[in-house]
Design a protein around this motif. Structure first.
Motif, PDB file in Angstrom:
ATOM      1  N   UNK A   5       0.780  -1.358  -0.227  1.00 23.85           N
ATOM      2  CA  UNK A   5      -0.045   0.243  -0.029  1.00 23.85           C
ATOM      3  C   UNK A   5       0.835   1.380  -0.116  1.00 23.85           C
ATOM      4  N   UNK A   6       1.169   1.752  -1.095  1.00 28.61           N
ATOM      5  CA  UNK A   6       1.600   2.883  -1.110  1.00 28.61           C
ATOM      6  C   UNK A   6       1.049   4.553  -1.123  1.00 28.61           C
ATOM      7  N   UNK A   7       0.345   4.403  -1.182  1.00 28.86           N
ATOM      8  CA  UNK A   7      -0.341   5.927  -1.132  1.00 28.86           C
ATOM      9  C   UNK A   7       0.885   6.844  -0.538  1.00 28.86           C
ATOM     10  N   UNK A   8       0.831   6.738   0.858  1.00 29.87           N
ATOM     11  CA  UNK A   8       2.048   7.711   1.629  1.00 29.87           C
ATOM     12  C   UNK A   8       3.649   7.732   0.853  1.00 29.87           C
ATOM     13  N   UNK A   9       3.640   7.150   0.384  1.00 27.39           N
ATOM     14  CA  UNK A   9       4.979   6.958  -0.051  1.00 27.39           C
ATOM     15  C   UNK A   9       4.690   7.628  -1.341  1.00 27.39           C
ATOM     16  N   UNK A  10       3.761   7.788  -2.583  1.00 25.70           N
ATOM     17  CA  UNK A  10       4.158   8.362  -3.896  1.00 25.70           C
ATOM     18  C   UNK A  10       3.138   9.896  -3.220  1.00 25.70           C
ATOM     19  N   UNK A  11       2.656   9.756  -2.213  1.00 22.83           N
ATOM     20  CA  UNK A  11       2.839  11.607  -1.937  1.00 22.83           C
ATOM     21  C   UNK A  11       3.866  12.286  -1.547  1.00 22.83           C
ATOM     22  N   UNK A  12       4.985  11.176  -0.745  1.00 22.62           N
ATOM     23  CA  UNK A  12       6.376  12.275  -0.513  1.00 22.62           C
ATOM     24  C   UNK A  12       6.980  11.653  -2.135  1.00 22.62           C
ATOM     25  N   UNK A  13       6.905  11.076  -3.131  1.00 24.14           N
ATOM     26  CA  UNK A  13       7.159  11.593  -3.905  1.00 24.14           C
ATOM     27  C   UNK A  13       6.901   9.951  -5.294  1.00 24.14           C
ATOM     28  N   UNK A  19       7.818   7.142  -6.634  1.00 27.02           N
ATOM     29  CA  UNK A  19       8.545   6.071  -6.435  1.00 27.02           C
ATOM     30  C   UNK A  19       8.833   4.331  -7.020  1.00 27.02           C
ATOM     31  N   UNK A  20       7.394   4.859  -8.118  1.00 28.02           N
ATOM     32  CA  UNK A  20       6.810   3.872  -9.606  1.00 28.02           C
ATOM     33  C   UNK A  20       7.453   4.032 -10.038  1.00 28.02           C
ATOM     34  N   UNK A  21       8.142   5.548 -10.415  1.00 34.61           N
ATOM     35  CA  UNK A  21       8.347   5.755 -11.876  1.00 34.61           C
ATOM     36  C   UNK A  21       8.148   6.229 -13.469  1.00 34.61           C
ATOM     37  N   UNK A  22       8.784   6.219 -14.020  1.00 33.55           N
ATOM     38  CA  UNK A  22       8.371   6.519 -15.325  1.00 33.55           C
ATOM     39  C   UNK A  22       6.870   5.756 -15.899  1.00 33.55           C
ATOM     40  N   UNK A  23       6.442   5.888 -17.108  1.00 30.10           N
ATOM     41  CA  UNK A  23       5.307   5.778 -17.474  1.00 30.10           C
ATOM     42  C   UNK A  23       5.122   3.669 -17.926  1.00 30.10           C
ATOM     43  N   UNK A  24       6.562   4.237 -18.759  1.00 29.52           N
ATOM     44  CA  UNK A  24       7.178   3.313 -19.651  1.00 29.52           C
ATOM     45  C   UNK A  24       6.984   1.432 -18.921  1.00 29.52           C
ATOM     46  N   UNK A  25       7.506   2.378 -17.614  1.00 27.92           N
ATOM     47  CA  UNK A  25       7.562   1.204 -16.584  1.00 27.92           C
ATOM     48  C   UNK A  25       6.599  -0.161 -15.758  1.00 27.92           C
ATOM     49  N   UNK A  26       5.504   0.847 -15.775  1.00 27.43           N
ATOM     50  CA  UNK A  26       4.479   0.017 -15.356  1.00 27.43           C
ATOM     51  C   UNK A  26       3.534  -1.199 -16.508  1.00 27.43           C
ATOM     52  N   UNK A  27       2.854  -1.539 -15.714  1.00 24.33           N
ATOM     53  CA  UNK A  27       1.342  -2.906 -16.300  1.00 24.33           C
ATOM     54  C   UNK A  27       0.352  -2.638 -15.235  1.00 24.33           C
ATOM     55  N   UNK A  70       2.212  13.540 -14.896  1.00 29.46           N
ATOM     56  CA  UNK A  70       0.720  12.804 -15.097  1.00 29.46           C
ATOM     57  C   UNK A  70       0.856  10.742 -14.699  1.00 29.46           C
ATOM     58  N   UNK A  71       2.229  11.043 -14.957  1.00 27.67           N
ATOM     59  CA  UNK A  71       2.953   9.543 -14.560  1.00 27.67           C
ATOM     60  C   UNK A  71       2.224   9.578 -12.467  1.00 27.67           C
ATOM     61  N   UNK A  72       3.058  10.278 -12.272  1.00 26.60           N
ATOM     62  CA  UNK A  72       3.369  10.626 -10.559  1.00 26.60           C
ATOM     63  C   UNK A  72       1.511  11.123 -10.108  1.00 26.60           C
ATOM     64  N   UNK A  73       0.855  11.685 -10.715  1.00 23.63           N
ATOM     65  CA  UNK A  73      -0.444  11.463 -10.435  1.00 23.63           C
ATOM     66  C   UNK A  73      -1.139  10.844 -10.601  1.00 23.63           C
ATOM     67  N   UNK A  74      -1.761  10.026 -11.413  1.00 18.01           N
ATOM     68  CA  UNK A  74      -2.669   8.796 -11.464  1.00 18.01           C
ATOM     69  C   UNK A  74      -1.898   7.558 -10.901  1.00 18.01           C
ATOM     70  N   UNK A  75      -0.140   7.244 -10.446  1.00 19.99           N
ATOM     71  CA  UNK A  75      -0.179   6.539  -9.255  1.00 19.99           C
ATOM     72  C   UNK A  75      -0.804   6.347  -7.911  1.00 19.99           C
TER      73      UNK A  75
END
Length: 228
Positions: A96-104, A106-114, A134-139
């Motif tokens: 569960x990464x909501x807190x981490x993603x609010x801080x930065x 940590x997932x990275x580029x759109x090209x890296x996800x599925x 746009x990527x960080x916002x969606x994550x």
């Protein structure tokens, strides 16, 4: 306009493209691609990045084995225009990464996800109004809904150009506007963080802005370094 355009390895691959007469921006364009897709898993590949052959199979296998996971991201090899390795980014955070993603991001580029198609649309897809990040916002929105996993292998080549001003990460004004929009959109989520987590979130965003401004050779880089 849509049409099949490619064959790969002597086998027909159903690739379609859609032409926009005027630029729609990264968010709207990716959303169009998601609407055209027919599978249950969505992946996005920016035109200056490349995938390793095993990228798709690794991520699909993780999603198949773990129904509680809605998004899988991979490590990435950061390369220059000549394809030379600059450094490797290996994923570290899962769950569960909501807190981490609010801080930065940590997932990275759109090209890296599925991600699962259902999760993408339930989260609202990419925000067409975001001028950058746009990527960080969606994550962040995806992390509200599902757990995140990673493939530890760096199966994406992420291009960093040497010429300033050629990538969205070089656009200081766009990134400043995107950061402000994220703080506004997720004000309630930021308010729910502890004092120190809020400090870390703002420091992370300001440091990212300092890097954006430095790439764009903007003197604001020094201001954001001090803020971080």
């Amino acid at each position: 306009q849509c049409a099949p355009v490619a064959q790969v390895a002597d086998a027909p691959v159903p690739v379609r493209y859609q032409r926009h007469e005027t630029s729609q921006g990264g968010g709207a364009t990716r959303n169009d691609g998601a609407r055209m897709a027919t599978g249950d898993v969505l992946m996005f590949l920016d035109d200056d990045d490349t995938w390793h052959p095993e990228k798709i199979a690794h991520q699909v296998a993780i999603l198949a084995a773990r129904p509680e996971v809605g998004l899988v991201y991979a490590g990435r090899r950061v390369v220059n225009e000549a394809g030379e390795l600059l450094y490797t980014v290996r994923p570290r955070k899962a769950g569960k990464l909501l807190r981490d993603l609010l801080q930065g991001n940590c997932i990275g580029t759109t090209s890296s996800v599925a991600m699962r198609r259902q999760i993408f649309w339930e989260a609202g897809g990419f925000d067409p109004e975001m001028p950058a990040r746009q990527d960080a916002d969606l994550w962040v929105r995806v992390a509200r809904l599902t757990q995140v996993a990673f493939d530890p292998e760096p199966t994406v080549n992420y291009l960093v150009t040497s010429a300033a001003g050629t990538q969205i990460t070089d656009n200081a004004a766009a990134n400043e506007a995107a950061a402000a929009r994220m703080f506004s959109k997720y004000a309630a989520e930021y308010a729910a963080l502890s004092f120190w987590d809020r400090r870390k979130a703002r420091a992370s965003h300001y440091l990212a802005l300092a890097n954006n401004c430095a790439r764009a050779r903007s003197p604001k880089a020094f201001t954001y370094v001090l803020c971080s």
